[in-house]
Design a protein around this motif. Structure first.
Motif: not given
Length: 141
Positions: A1-18
């Motif tokens: 399944r391919t993720k959009s750039a927006k979904q990838v960016l949000e995932g990176v932000r969540v990972w960074n906050r954690e």
């Protein structure tokens, strides 16, 4: 399944906050009130300004101001800052009863600043004056 750039960016932000949270919890921090070195698990980084204090000091400061009804003084104790605490910080520091008082007094302060809103002691509700009428009395809901 391919993720959009927006979904990838949000995932990176969540990972960074954690990751930032884990790093904060693993380090020692100097409380700006008592100057004790406390582990991150016992420290609070204020959301509004980023200043760090131990939870014990902040809990005490918040509790005193809330009990006295001075919720406008629930703010960063750094003498050069004074930024108001966000609701989430206050919620994490005080118990349910104190937080309810904090919200009630805060609402009362906001309502006092509104010229067309009044608190009715009879019906225990907020009443609004009718701008279309020539009288100055508020109408109960």
């Amino acid at each position: 399944r391919t993720k959009s750039a927006k979904q990838v960016l949000e995932g990176v932000r969540v990972w960074n906050r954690e990751a930032e949270g884990r790093m904060f919890a693993s380090e020692l921090h100097c409380c700006g009130v008592c100057f004790d070195q406390v582990p991150g698990s016992r420290a609070l980084k204020l959301n509004a300004c980023g200043h760090i204090f131990c939870k014990q000091c902040m809990r005490g400061l918040c509790s005193v101001q809330i009990k006295e009804g001075s919720v406008h003084l629930v703010k960063c104790p750094d003498f050069e800052c004074g930024e108001g605490l966000v609701q989430a910080d206050v919620r994490g520091l005080v118990g349910d009863e104190e937080f309810e008082r904090y919200e009630t007094v805060s609402l009362g302060r906001v309502l006092e600043q509104m010229n067309d809103v009044h608190w009715c002691p009879r019906c225990q509700a907020v009443c609004v004056t009718d701008e279309n009428k020539n009288d100055e009395f508020a109408r109960c809901p």
